[in-house]
Design an enzyme around this catalytic site. Structure first.
Site, short mmCIF file in Angstrom:
data_model
loop_
_atom_site.label_atom_id
_atom_site.label_comp_id
_atom_site.label_asym_id
_atom_site.label_seq_id
_atom_site.Cartn_x
_atom_site.Cartn_y
_atom_site.Cartn_z
N HIS A 13 0.82 -1.21 0.00
CA HIS A 13 0.00 0.00 0.00
C HIS A 13 0.86 1.27 0.00
O HIS A 13 2.04 1.25 0.36
CB HIS A 13 -0.92 0.01 1.22
CG HIS A 13 -0.16 -0.02 2.52
ND1 HIS A 13 0.43 1.10 3.07
CD2 HIS A 13 0.13 -1.04 3.35
CE1 HIS A 13 1.03 0.78 4.20
NE2 HIS A 13 0.87 -0.53 4.39
N GLU A 86 -2.74 -6.94 7.40
CA GLU A 86 -1.46 -6.83 8.10
C GLU A 86 -1.52 -7.62 9.40
O GLU A 86 -2.61 -7.92 9.92
CB GLU A 86 -1.15 -5.36 8.38
CG GLU A 86 0.19 -5.10 9.04
CD GLU A 86 1.39 -5.60 8.24
OE1 GLU A 86 1.53 -6.83 8.10
OE2 GLU A 86 2.19 -4.78 7.78
#
Length: 188
Positions: A13, A86
């Protein structure tokens, strides 16, 4: 569990404020900052001429918005996979990255309430294998620690920081995978 020997694209990201401040984000849903949005747009321009059939992303907004930015340029939908999220850093979320991180990668320390690196590795393999079983080439948009877990399972040095929004092509090899960074489009 072994990785499917299928090449794929990976994109971490774009930047968040917590990235810029060196804080552990984990599963705290921190959005892209202005730099991160520009990085996502640059990655989209860079990938625009690349053959990609499927995009799979973490549902956390920093990865999802990065994926949606690329998907708009490629005219593709984004599929979300919660196992691409994550790692949960437990009590370390929102705190500065520190020496504890090396010990976590080495599986000698896990912060209270956090996911052990070995558990993240198994989750990363499951998620990437699910993604690469879809029509390819596949682009996986996820996170730094998850990519470290992939690197470990791919026979590569694991404790390597992946730049934000740099498209990487991962290819299986006889002993280890290889990673090739895509040349980024010029800034606009």
């Amino acid at each position: 569990m072994n990785l499917n020997p299928i090449p794929f694209w990976f994109l971490r990201h774009g930047e968040t404020d917590w990235n810029a401040e060196g804080l552990s984000q984990g599963q705290t849903d921190i959005p892209l900052n202005k730099v991160g949005q520009m990085q996502a747009e640059r990655a989209a321009r860079s990938l625009a001429g690349t053959k990609i059939s499927t995009i799979v992303a973490s549902p956390l907004s920093r990865a999802r918005v990065t994926a949606e930015t690329v998907a708009a340029a490629l005219n593709l939908p984004v599929q979300l996979d919660p196992e691409l999220m994550e790692v949960n850093f437990g009590e370390q979320e929102g705190k500065p990255m520190g020496d504890w991180y090396d010990d976590w990668i080495a599986d000698t320390y896990t912060p209270a309430g956090a996911e052990p690196f070995a558990v993240l590795r198994a989750r990363a393999v499951r998620a990437i294998n699910r993604a690469t079983a879809l029509p390819g080439p596949v682009l996986v948009v996820a996170h730094g620690a998850l990519w470290r877990a992939f690197r470990y399972e791919a026979g590569l040095p694991s404790n390597v920081r992946t730049p934000n929004a740099l498209p990487l092509y991962a290819e299986p090899g006889p002993d280890a995978w290889s990673l090739t960074a895509l040349e980024l489009a010029p800034e606009v």
